[in-house]
Scaffold this motif. Structure first.
Motif, PDB file in Angstrom:
ATOM      1  N   UNK A  51       0.822  -1.206   0.000  1.00  0.00           N
ATOM      2  CA  UNK A  51       0.000   0.000   0.000  1.00  0.00           C
ATOM      3  C   UNK A  51       0.859   1.259   0.000  1.00  0.00           C
ATOM      4  N   UNK A  52       1.953   1.220   0.734  1.00  0.00           N
ATOM      5  CA  UNK A  52       2.851   2.367   0.747  1.00  0.00           C
ATOM      6  C   UNK A  52       3.443   2.602  -0.637  1.00  0.00           C
ATOM      7  N   UNK A  53       3.808   1.539  -1.315  1.00  0.00           N
ATOM      8  CA  UNK A  53       4.383   1.668  -2.657  1.00  0.00           C
ATOM      9  C   UNK A  53       3.355   2.231  -3.646  1.00  0.00           C
ATOM     10  N   UNK A  54       2.080   1.971  -3.381  1.00  0.00           N
ATOM     11  CA  UNK A  54       1.035   2.443  -4.272  1.00  0.00           C
ATOM     12  C   UNK A  54       0.555   3.852  -3.936  1.00  0.00           C
TER      13      UNK A  54
ATOM     14  N   UNK B  72      -7.801  -0.013   8.048  1.00  0.00           N
ATOM     15  CA  UNK B  72      -6.935  -0.760   8.962  1.00  0.00           C
ATOM     16  C   UNK B  72      -6.669  -2.166   8.419  1.00  0.00           C
ATOM     17  N   UNK B  73      -5.447  -2.634   8.640  1.00  0.00           N
ATOM     18  CA  UNK B  73      -5.061  -4.024   8.389  1.00  0.00           C
ATOM     19  C   UNK B  73      -4.645  -4.611   9.729  1.00  0.00           C
ATOM     20  N   UNK B  74      -5.272  -5.713  10.105  1.00  0.00           N
ATOM     21  CA  UNK B  74      -5.010  -6.312  11.407  1.00  0.00           C
ATOM     22  C   UNK B  74      -4.128  -7.541  11.210  1.00  0.00           C
TER      23      UNK B  74
ATOM     24  N   UNK C  10     -12.308 -10.372   5.784  1.00  0.00           N
ATOM     25  CA  UNK C  10     -12.961  -9.137   6.215  1.00  0.00           C
ATOM     26  C   UNK C  10     -13.126  -9.163   7.731  1.00  0.00           C
ATOM     27  N   UNK C  11     -12.615  -8.145   8.391  1.00  0.00           N
ATOM     28  CA  UNK C  11     -12.718  -8.046   9.845  1.00  0.00           C
ATOM     29  C   UNK C  11     -14.136  -7.628  10.228  1.00  0.00           C
ATOM     30  N   UNK C  12     -14.488  -7.665  11.506  1.00  0.00           N
ATOM     31  CA  UNK C  12     -15.841  -7.295  11.922  1.00  0.00           C
ATOM     32  C   UNK C  12     -16.152  -5.803  11.819  1.00  0.00           C
ATOM     33  N   UNK C  13     -15.267  -4.990  11.221  1.00  0.00           N
ATOM     34  CA  UNK C  13     -15.501  -3.559  11.050  1.00  0.00           C
ATOM     35  C   UNK C  13     -15.452  -3.214   9.570  1.00  0.00           C
ATOM     36  N   UNK C  14     -16.157  -2.159   9.183  1.00  0.00           N
ATOM     37  CA  UNK C  14     -16.358  -1.854   7.766  1.00  0.00           C
ATOM     38  C   UNK C  14     -15.069  -1.505   7.037  1.00  0.00           C
ATOM     39  N   UNK C  15     -14.089  -0.997   7.750  1.00  0.00           N
ATOM     40  CA  UNK C  15     -12.873  -0.500   7.090  1.00  0.00           C
ATOM     41  C   UNK C  15     -11.631  -1.273   7.514  1.00  0.00           C
ATOM     42  N   UNK C  16     -11.779  -2.556   7.847  1.00  0.00           N
ATOM     43  CA  UNK C  16     -10.636  -3.334   8.346  1.00  0.00           C
ATOM     44  C   UNK C  16     -10.625  -4.734   7.736  1.00  0.00           C
ATOM     45  N   UNK C  17      -9.413  -5.208   7.458  1.00  0.00           N
ATOM     46  CA  UNK C  17      -9.210  -6.558   6.933  1.00  0.00           C
ATOM     47  C   UNK C  17      -8.104  -7.244   7.734  1.00  0.00           C
ATOM     48  N   UNK C  18      -8.162  -8.572   7.762  1.00  0.00           N
ATOM     49  CA  UNK C  18      -7.187  -9.357   8.516  1.00  0.00           C
ATOM     50  C   UNK C  18      -6.042  -9.795   7.606  1.00  0.00           C
TER      51      UNK C  18
ATOM     52  N   UNK D 110      -4.289  -5.959   1.184  1.00  0.00           N
ATOM     53  CA  UNK D 110      -3.845  -4.743   0.502  1.00  0.00           C
ATOM     54  C   UNK D 110      -4.757  -4.416  -0.676  1.00  0.00           C
ATOM     55  N   UNK D 111      -5.178  -5.434  -1.415  1.00  0.00           N
ATOM     56  CA  UNK D 111      -6.059  -5.194  -2.561  1.00  0.00           C
ATOM     57  C   UNK D 111      -7.407  -4.643  -2.106  1.00  0.00           C
ATOM     58  N   UNK D 112      -7.952  -5.170  -1.024  1.00  0.00           N
ATOM     59  CA  UNK D 112      -9.245  -4.695  -0.527  1.00  0.00           C
ATOM     60  C   UNK D 112      -9.143  -3.261  -0.006  1.00  0.00           C
ATOM     61  N   UNK D 113      -8.064  -2.963   0.715  1.00  0.00           N
ATOM     62  CA  UNK D 113      -7.891  -1.603   1.226  1.00  0.00           C
ATOM     63  C   UNK D 113      -7.750  -0.610   0.072  1.00  0.00           C
ATOM     64  N   UNK D 114      -6.968  -0.969  -0.933  1.00  0.00           N
ATOM     65  CA  UNK D 114      -6.806  -0.082  -2.094  1.00  0.00           C
ATOM     66  C   UNK D 114      -8.147   0.148  -2.784  1.00  0.00           C
TER      67      UNK D 114
END
Length: 494
Positions: free
Chosen positions: A32-35, A294-296, A451-459, A481-485
């Protein structure tokens, strides 16, 4: 009356916050940082990669790694980040190859087919051809599994559409490679070798390399034991390894890394607002870190402990209830003078007390001895000495004393008369290693939803694809990373 001065709270804003220092989170953060996203990785510590005892350092668990070229999805990820060459150099091949020590047989799992064939013919002359064909079948299954993962299918699938997409991806990988998909979706690829001590040894090896309790599925067996047939590696002396390179990439691309395994950043609180994670507070500072996604990469339970009551809803409770501790890793470490190594013993051996006994297998690794360093200094290698680390899996409710005795017998068998060379012995408490999931998962890999239990977070932790071990963590990081992007929108690559 005087009051203590409290510095004002400073809010720092990021696109993405990675909670946890695992390799999956570091991979997601680096991508994600590279992107072009501004990334903060907070490492709250956790399981240390080493155990210190008596002034010596020992590995906390097995250090065996497959060759990078055998993990096509991970190799593509690291190539994208410019880390493939450095990562490959940080690994040294076992020499000789992993040795399988059975009561009446001894075999090196040589990556060279001709050398492996000679070993099979020496140990099992009547069954050598059938055993060779069975191992070739397992290697073929590993190739198909690698082709599937390279296509980045949705694993674990999150619904009917994902399941349909996964099945299509399996069919596409099978068509591209010309390999029967049943090697991943049907019976174990080792089924033709049922009853063979070699099949038991490879199944036991998969148990050490993966993190999922129970017999490995066909896919897990292919990607753990099958990949191991191509040669295993261990970290080179003095190498920071893959995780260090991923963290460095985050810092080099305007990201920030807070904490490390040696000096963790203790998370005090995580904010939640309308089903979204919002902020993180860390001990020792008045600053507050705000992120859009968030990425957990830490265990989900450790994140739940830092949430306010309103952030702990039924979805979180169900996710936490799905994870159960499985087998623990019992270890015995010996610090020996180098003369203790007998001729012919390599750097790693898998030891079975009975030909068909998967349970009770012991993995032995030999490595250069290292002294516990002073704060901030690197570990010091000690010439003329070696560390012998023996591991066995202890099932829930298992007899710890019996496991200790088993480790002792394995060390006695592999290192006869080592007592006269003994400098120090360490026996840490058994450590968490496997996870147990009651609900069956596609391809038998277990795990929590991405998908984590929150709308903007992935495991992106080892709880997502524990059946694939290290490869599973990297793959979870790639998907997170793909989902967050996708959530945040595309940014131009620097």
């Amino acid at each position: 009356m005087a009051t203590a001065f409290k510095p004002p709270v400073t809010q720092r804003v990021y696109d993405v916050c990675v909670l946890g220092g695992g390799v999956g989170g570091a991979a997601a953060g680096a991508l994600l940082s590279r992107r072009g996203f501004r990334v903060l990785l907070i490492d709250p510590g956790g399981a240390s990669p080493t155990v210190a005892d008596g002034g010596w350092l020992f590995p906390a668990g097995p250090r065996l790694r497959p060759a990078l070229r055998a993990l096509p999805a991970a190799e593509a990820l690291l190539t994208d980040l410019g880390l493939a060459t450095d990562t490959a150099r940080s690994l040294e091949p076992l020499h000789p190859a992993l040795q399988v020590l059975l009561p009446r047989h001894r075999l090196e799992l040589a990556p060279d087919a001709a050398a492996l064939g000679r070993g099979l013919h020496r140990e099992w002359p009547a069954e050598a051809a059938a055993l060779g064909a069975g191992l070739a079948r397992l290697a073929t299954a590993a190739e198909l599994g690698g082709a599937l993962l390279k296509g980045a299918p949705p694993l674990p699938p999150a619904g009917l559409l994902d399941r349909w997409t996964l099945q299509r991806a399996i069919g596409r990988a099978a068509a591209d490679t010309g390999i029967d998909r049943a090697l991943l979706t049907g019976p174990s690829p080792l089924a033709p070798l049922d009853g063979s001590p070699l099949a038991s040894a490879l199944t036991a090896l998969a148990g050490f390399l993966g993190r999922l309790d129970g017999p490995p599925s066909a896919f897990a067996l292919a990607r753990l034991a099958g990949v191991a047939l191509g040669g295993l590696h261990h970290p080179a002396a003095g190498s920071g390894g893959m995780e260090e390179g991923l963290r460095r990439r985050i810092s080099e691309t305007r990201g920030e890394v807070l904490g490390s395994p040696a000096e963790p950043a203790r998370i005090e609180a995580i904010g939640v607002d309308r089903g979204r994670l919002t902020t993180v507070r860390v001990a020792g500072t008045s600053d507050s870190w705000l992120a859009r996604a968030f990425v957990i990469a830490a265990p989900l339970a450790s994140v739940a402990d830092r949430l306010p009551a309103e952030g702990r809803d039924g979805r979180l409770a169900r996710a936490l209830a799905a994870v159960r501790p499985g087998a623990r890793l019992a270890a015995r470490h010996l610090l020996l003078r180098a003369d203790a190594r007998p001729p012919g013993l390599g750097d790693a051996a898998l030891i079975l007390e009975a030909d068909g006994a998967v349970a009770g297998a012991v993995l032995l690794e030999l490595a250069p001895a290292r002294r516990e360093p002073r704060r901030g200094a690197p570990p010091e290698a000690v010439a003329g000495h070696l560390a012998a680390s023996a591991y066995t899996l202890l099932p829930p409710g298992g007899d710890e004393e019996a496991a200790r005795a088993r480790l002792g017998r394995a060390l006695d068998a592999a290192l006869p008369f080592h007592g006269r060379h003994l400098v120090h012995r360490a026996e840490p408490p058994p450590a968490a290693h496997h996870l147990r999931f009651e609900q069956a998962a596609p391809l038998g890999l277990g795990g929590l939803p991405l998908r984590a239990p929150w709308k903007n977070a992935w495991l992106a932790s080892g709880e997502v694809l524990p059946g694939l071990g290290l490869e599973g963590e990297l793959f979870a990081g790639l998907q997170a990373a793909a989902h967050v992007a996708g959530l945040l929108g595309a940014k131009g690559r620097r």
